[in-house]
Design a protein around this motif. Structure first.
Motif, PDB file in Angstrom:
ATOM      1  N   ARG A  70       0.842  -1.204   0.000  1.00  0.00           N
ATOM      2  CA  ARG A  70       0.000   0.000   0.000  1.00  0.00           C
ATOM      3  C   ARG A  70       0.881   1.259   0.000  1.00  0.00           C
ATOM      4  N   ALA A  71       1.932   1.239   0.790  1.00  0.00           N
ATOM      5  CA  ALA A  71       2.804   2.411   0.898  1.00  0.00           C
ATOM      6  C   ALA A  71       3.631   2.652  -0.365  1.00  0.00           C
ATOM      7  N   HIS A  72       3.704   1.657  -1.233  1.00  0.00           N
ATOM      8  CA  HIS A  72       4.525   1.764  -2.442  1.00  0.00           C
ATOM      9  C   HIS A  72       3.704   1.680  -3.732  1.00  0.00           C
ATOM     10  N   LEU A  73       2.389   1.834  -3.658  1.00  0.00           N
ATOM     11  CA  LEU A  73       1.575   1.780  -4.868  1.00  0.00           C
ATOM     12  C   LEU A  73       1.935   2.924  -5.807  1.00  0.00           C
ATOM     13  N   PRO A  74       1.930   2.658  -7.112  1.00  0.00           N
ATOM     14  CA  PRO A  74       2.203   3.726  -8.077  1.00  0.00           C
ATOM     15  C   PRO A  74       1.106   4.797  -8.039  1.00  0.00           C
ATOM     16  N   ASP A  75       1.456   5.999  -8.436  1.00  0.00           N
ATOM     17  CA  ASP A  75       0.463   7.076  -8.513  1.00  0.00           C
ATOM     18  C   ASP A  75      -0.716   6.646  -9.368  1.00  0.00           C
ATOM     19  N   GLY A  76      -1.919   6.903  -8.879  1.00  0.00           N
ATOM     20  CA  GLY A  76      -3.134   6.582  -9.608  1.00  0.00           C
ATOM     21  C   GLY A  76      -3.696   5.204  -9.327  1.00  0.00           C
ATOM     22  N   ALA A  77      -2.933   4.324  -8.710  1.00  0.00           N
ATOM     23  CA  ALA A  77      -3.432   2.988  -8.384  1.00  0.00           C
ATOM     24  C   ALA A  77      -4.504   3.094  -7.300  1.00  0.00           C
ATOM     25  N   LYS A  78      -5.521   2.256  -7.400  1.00  0.00           N
ATOM     26  CA  LYS A  78      -6.644   2.275  -6.457  1.00  0.00           C
ATOM     27  C   LYS A  78      -6.440   1.334  -5.281  1.00  0.00           C
ATOM     28  N   GLY A  79      -5.590   0.331  -5.442  1.00  0.00           N
ATOM     29  CA  GLY A  79      -5.373  -0.647  -4.384  1.00  0.00           C
ATOM     30  C   GLY A  79      -4.583  -1.823  -4.926  1.00  0.00           C
ATOM     31  N   PHE A  80      -4.730  -2.955  -4.239  1.00  0.00           N
ATOM     32  CA  PHE A  80      -4.005  -4.161  -4.628  1.00  0.00           C
ATOM     33  C   PHE A  80      -4.749  -5.372  -4.080  1.00  0.00           C
ATOM     34  N   THR A  81      -4.391  -6.546  -4.586  1.00  0.00           N
ATOM     35  CA  THR A  81      -4.899  -7.797  -4.043  1.00  0.00           C
ATOM     36  C   THR A  81      -3.809  -8.851  -4.169  1.00  0.00           C
ATOM     37  N   THR A  82      -3.787  -9.763  -3.205  1.00  0.00           N
ATOM     38  CA  THR A  82      -2.798 -10.837  -3.224  1.00  0.00           C
ATOM     39  C   THR A  82      -3.189 -11.865  -4.277  1.00  0.00           C
ATOM     40  N   ILE A  83      -2.226 -12.237  -5.137  1.00  0.00           N
ATOM     41  CA  ILE A  83      -2.506 -13.271  -6.130  1.00  0.00           C
ATOM     42  C   ILE A  83      -1.698 -14.543  -5.867  1.00  0.00           C
ATOM     43  N   GLU A  84      -0.723 -14.472  -4.947  1.00  0.00           N
ATOM     44  CA  GLU A  84       0.037 -15.676  -4.602  1.00  0.00           C
ATOM     45  C   GLU A  84       0.767 -15.415  -3.299  1.00  0.00           C
ATOM     46  N   LEU A  85       0.847 -16.449  -2.457  1.00  0.00           N
ATOM     47  CA  LEU A  85       1.687 -16.365  -1.264  1.00  0.00           C
ATOM     48  C   LEU A  85       2.218 -17.739  -0.912  1.00  0.00           C
ATOM     49  N   LYS A  86       3.366 -17.732  -0.258  1.00  0.00           N
ATOM     50  CA  LYS A  86       4.026 -18.965   0.152  1.00  0.00           C
ATOM     51  C   LYS A  86       4.722 -18.708   1.468  1.00  0.00           C
ATOM     52  N   SER A  87       4.704 -19.718   2.318  1.00  0.00           N
ATOM     53  CA  SER A  87       5.371 -19.589   3.602  1.00  0.00           C
ATOM     54  C   SER A  87       6.095 -20.884   3.946  1.00  0.00           C
ATOM     55  N   ASN A  88       7.298 -20.752   4.489  1.00  0.00           N
ATOM     56  CA  ASN A  88       8.050 -21.872   5.039  1.00  0.00           C
ATOM     57  C   ASN A  88       8.201 -21.613   6.530  1.00  0.00           C
ATOM     58  N   PHE A  89       7.768 -22.575   7.346  1.00  0.00           N
ATOM     59  CA  PHE A  89       7.856 -22.436   8.796  1.00  0.00           C
ATOM     60  C   PHE A  89       9.103 -23.155   9.290  1.00  0.00           C
ATOM     61  N   LEU A  90       9.884 -22.435  10.092  1.00  0.00           N
ATOM     62  CA  LEU A  90      11.159 -22.953  10.573  1.00  0.00           C
ATOM     63  C   LEU A  90      11.159 -23.214  12.072  1.00  0.00           C
ATOM     64  N   GLY A  91      10.204 -22.640  12.780  1.00  0.00           N
ATOM     65  CA  GLY A  91      10.145 -22.786  14.229  1.00  0.00           C
ATOM     66  C   GLY A  91       8.886 -22.129  14.759  1.00  0.00           C
ATOM     67  N   THR A  92       8.779 -22.065  16.076  1.00  0.00           N
ATOM     68  CA  THR A  92       7.600 -21.472  16.691  1.00  0.00           C
ATOM     69  C   THR A  92       7.999 -20.751  17.960  1.00  0.00           C
ATOM     70  N   ALA A  93       7.042 -20.097  18.571  1.00  0.00           N
ATOM     71  CA  ALA A  93       7.207 -19.433  19.860  1.00  0.00           C
ATOM     72  C   ALA A  93       5.875 -19.528  20.585  1.00  0.00           C
ATOM     73  N   LEU A  94       5.911 -19.505  21.895  1.00  0.00           N
ATOM     74  CA  LEU A  94       4.679 -19.592  22.679  1.00  0.00           C
ATOM     75  C   LEU A  94       4.355 -18.301  23.412  1.00  0.00           C
TER      76      LEU A  94
END
Length: 140
Positions: A70-94
């Motif tokens: 959002r902070a880096h959208l080009p001038d005139g852009a109305k918004g954005f939507t996610t079209i792909e995401l990926k995550s690798n989990f390496l550990g956790t915390a409680l």
């Protein structure tokens, strides 16, 4: 380039009543090509197995990348939507505060690609918990 109308304060105001707001996400830095944020872990963020729910980690990483987009959208852009995401989990915390840094990989007129690293609480060594990447489609 950063949009002058997107500030840390405006991101915090915008998230009220939404998932990142419910998680207590706090943006700590917004700069050219990057954004840092964090939230304090709470018991309700755990899965039934007692470990931190993957969706909690993704909430932090995806929100960081989305806010940065959002902070880096080009001038005139109305918004954005996610079209792909990926995550690798390496550990956790409680408990403690987990942090995320999102960095731009590609800032185009039709798509943006962001990478993020989620780290565990500083008092537990700030170990990498997850690697995350997403592609955003710029909406005109």
């Amino acid at each position: 380039m950063l949009r002058p109308d997107v500030t840390i304060a405006s991101l915090h105001e915008r998230q009220q009543g939404t998932l990142p707001g419910l998680f207590g996400l706090t943006v700590t830095e917004l700069a050219e090509g990057r954004l840092l944020a964090e939230f304090k872990l709470q018991d309700w963020m755990r899965a039934p197995n007692g470990f931190l729910h993957a969706a909690s980690v993704i909430t932090l990483a995806d929100s960081c990348c989305g806010y940065a987009c959002r902070a880096h959208l080009p001038d005139g852009a109305k918004g954005f939507t996610t079209i792909e995401l990926k995550s690798n989990f390496l550990g956790t915390a409680l408990d403690g505060t987990i942090r995320c840094i999102a960095e731009a990989e590609h800032l185009g007129r039709t798509t943006q690609v962001w990478s993020a690293v989620v780290t565990g609480p500083a008092e537990q060594g700030s170990r990498k918990m997850a690697l995350f990447r997403c592609t955003q489609m710029v909406l005109w």
